[in-house]
Structures are given as C-alpha cells and as structure tokens.
Scaffold this motif. Structure first.
Motif, PDB file in Angstrom:
ATOM      1  N   UNK A  37      37.554  35.374  35.764  1.00  0.00           N
ATOM      2  CA  UNK A  37      37.270  34.879  37.131  1.00  0.00           C
ATOM      3  C   UNK A  37      37.135  36.034  38.134  1.00  0.00           C
ATOM      4  N   UNK A  38      35.989  36.685  38.142  1.00  0.00           N
ATOM      5  CA  UNK A  38      35.777  37.792  39.058  1.00  0.00           C
ATOM      6  C   UNK A  38      35.874  37.322  40.500  1.00  0.00           C
ATOM      7  N   UNK A  39      36.449  38.171  41.354  1.00  0.00           N
ATOM      8  CA  UNK A  39      36.561  37.843  42.781  1.00  0.00           C
ATOM      9  C   UNK A  39      35.395  38.525  43.529  1.00  0.00           C
ATOM     10  N   UNK A  40      34.263  37.845  43.620  1.00  0.00           N
ATOM     11  CA  UNK A  40      33.131  38.390  44.343  1.00  0.00           C
ATOM     12  C   UNK A  40      33.350  38.275  45.830  1.00  0.00           C
TER      13      UNK A  40
END
Length: 318
Positions: free
Chosen positions: A310-313
């Motif tokens: 779950x990348x935090x863009x």
C-alpha cells in the motif's frame, strides 16, 4: 562586503524586527537619475584614474536582456563550465573564487547561475554562518582556510575573509587596528594561496544606490525573497558612503598582481551573470576532454510480479 550572511555575525544571532519591514524604508522620492554613457572610460577598471573619476561607481545604462537571449547564452556557458569541471578534475587543479559586493548586488544569483549545471561535489559553495565563540578566538583567517580547495575542486565563497574589510569595519564589529592588520596581512595570505597552486579569482559586484534600493524594496513584499532581508541589511541601508570608503580602502590594499580584483557592473542581473561566467572561463585555461560514447544496454522488464504494497502516494494537485 554587505551585511548579510556570516559577515556581521559578531553581533550574535539575528534579532526580530520591532516594526514591519516596509516601515524601515521611507517611500522612494521621485527623482530623475542620469546614467553615465557606456564609454571606454566607464568600462575601465582603473580604480585610481583621477582623469576618469571613479569608474567603479559609474552606472552604465544598457538595454534589458530578454529571457530568450539570456537562456541561450547561459546554456552555452553551462556547457563550457562542465568542460572546465572535467578539466579541473583531470588535472587536479585547485580553484578558489571569491564573491563580494554590497547587499543586493546579485552575488547569490550569480553563484546559482554558475553552479546550476555542475557537480556540487566539485563546485563547492561556502557561505559561512556566524562564527562560534571558539572561532572568534582563532586567527582571523583560520575558519576560511579550512574550506580552501583540494586538488580537483572549485570552491566559491559567497562572502569571504573580506567581511573584515567591509561589514565588520562599517558596523563596528572590529577595531580600526584589526582592520589595518587585516588589510596588511590579506595580500600575504593570498600570495601564499597562489604560491601553493590555488587559482584565486576575486570578484566585486558593483550596483548603484538606486538599483540596490529597488532590489531591497522588492524583497519586502515577495515571500520568496523576504529571507534575504536581514536586520543587518536595514542597519546598513543608510551607510552607503561608509561602505564606499571601506570598499576603496580594500581595493587599495588588496588589489595585487597575484590576486587582483575584478569589478563587474550589476545593474542588469542577467548580464552580470553572463559576463562573470565568461570572464571566469577566460581566466582558467582548460581543454575539452574526449567524451566516451555511451550506449544504454537492453534491459528486461516484466519478469517480477506486481506488488500489493500500500504505497502512500502524495496528492497530485498539479
């Protein structure tokens, strides 16, 4: 020689202003400014020529340089600076460049133009903060000497040991005896630098009082530039003549055959950047080294499965 940076740092940390910045600057009086013609006399850097007056103070009117012409010229000069960078590393040269001038003369913008496309590991900018108590007890030149270039380096001083001849003298941070000792000793220290193999270039950026005032006023309401206007700048604002006397004494004592001063007119920021870079390149003999042709190899992408992390863009608001 202005008042910002680590120059007047003997007075302690920066203090908060008691009034809004704009209140320190009286409204500009409407006056007609007559600029001197751009003749060979005004171009001269013969600082002691009585016949021509003092050409350092002469403001020269030139047509504004448009952005397209500026960017085109700067791009070519950047290519040459990269060539110089490679040559300095190849030959193990040691280059030291000193920038001095009044507040708002354009030193920072010129340094940025020089270093914009080169390696910060080779072109190193030194802008010293206020000296510590320990540094104040040292030999005056000591805290600057440790930043001098080693082989393969170009060190740029954004204000330098000449603080003593300028802001420290004008603002009373040192005694007249200390100023005189500095003026007597600086040429000997610089001769030692040159004899050790350092290529020393000293630039003074000269700006008229009218243009300086315009630039300082411009900083008051511009959120990008407000940090450039310090309490010391405001204290120095009404000491133009004192700074002129300090500048002239500095030139007289330290403009030597081995470390001369080069004066650059800074009424037009774009022009002075191009002029200084051009002059700088002319002062250091260099050659274009052969560049090995580079071909990117083929690479294989797609063998690794997509991850579900779950990348935090960051939000994309632009």
């Amino acid at each position: 020689m202005g008042a910002a940076g680590g120059a007047g740092s003997h007075c302690g940390g920066e203090r908060q202003l008691a009034r809004p910045l704009r209140e320190y600057f009286p409204p500009p009086r409407r006056r007609r400014i007559t600029l001197q013609r751009d003749t060979s006399a005004t171009r001269s850097m013969a600082m002691g020529n009585k016949k021509n007056g003092n050409p350092v103070d002469a403001a020269v009117k030139t047509a504004p340089l448009d952005n397209k012409a500026y960017e085109k010229a700067l791009r070519k000069l950047h290519v040459e600076l990269v060539k110089l960078q490679r040559w300095v590393v190849h030959k193990g040269l040691k280059v030291c460049i000193v920038f001095e001038g009044r507040d708002g003369a354009g030193k920072g913008g010129t340094i940025k133009a020089i270093t914009e496309r080169v390696s910060p590991r080779i072109f190193r900018v030194v802008a010293l903060p206020s000296p510590t108590e320990r540094e104040k007890s040292q030999l005056y030149f000591q805290r600057y000497i440790k930043h001098l270039p080693a082989a393969g380096e170009i060190v740029i001083f954004d204000r330098s040991w000449y603080n003593r001849a300028g802001v420290e003298r004008v603002m009373g941070f040192c005694t007249p005896e200390e100023v005189q000792k500095f003026l007597d000793g600086a040429p000997m220290v610089e001769r030692g630098m040159v004899e050790s193999g350092i290529i020393l270039l000293k630039y003074w950026l000269e700006v008229s009082p009218q243009e300086q005032e315009r630039r300082l006023r411009d900083r008051i309401d511009d959120g990008r530039k407000i940090w450039k206007l310090s309490p010391m700048d405001i204290k120095s604002f009404n000491r133009w003549d004192e700074y002129t006397a300090a500048r002239d004494a500095m030139f007289a004592a330290t403009d030597t055959a081995w470390a001369p001063w080069f004066v650059a007119r800074s009424e037009d920021k774009k022009r002075v950047r191009l002029n200084i870079i051009t002059h700088l390149l002319s002062q250091i003999p260099y050659e274009a080294l052969p560049v090995e042709h580079v071909t990117l190899p083929k690479r294989k992408i797609g063998k690794m499965k997509q991850t579900n992390f779950p990348f935090r863009f960051i939000p994309e608001k632009f």
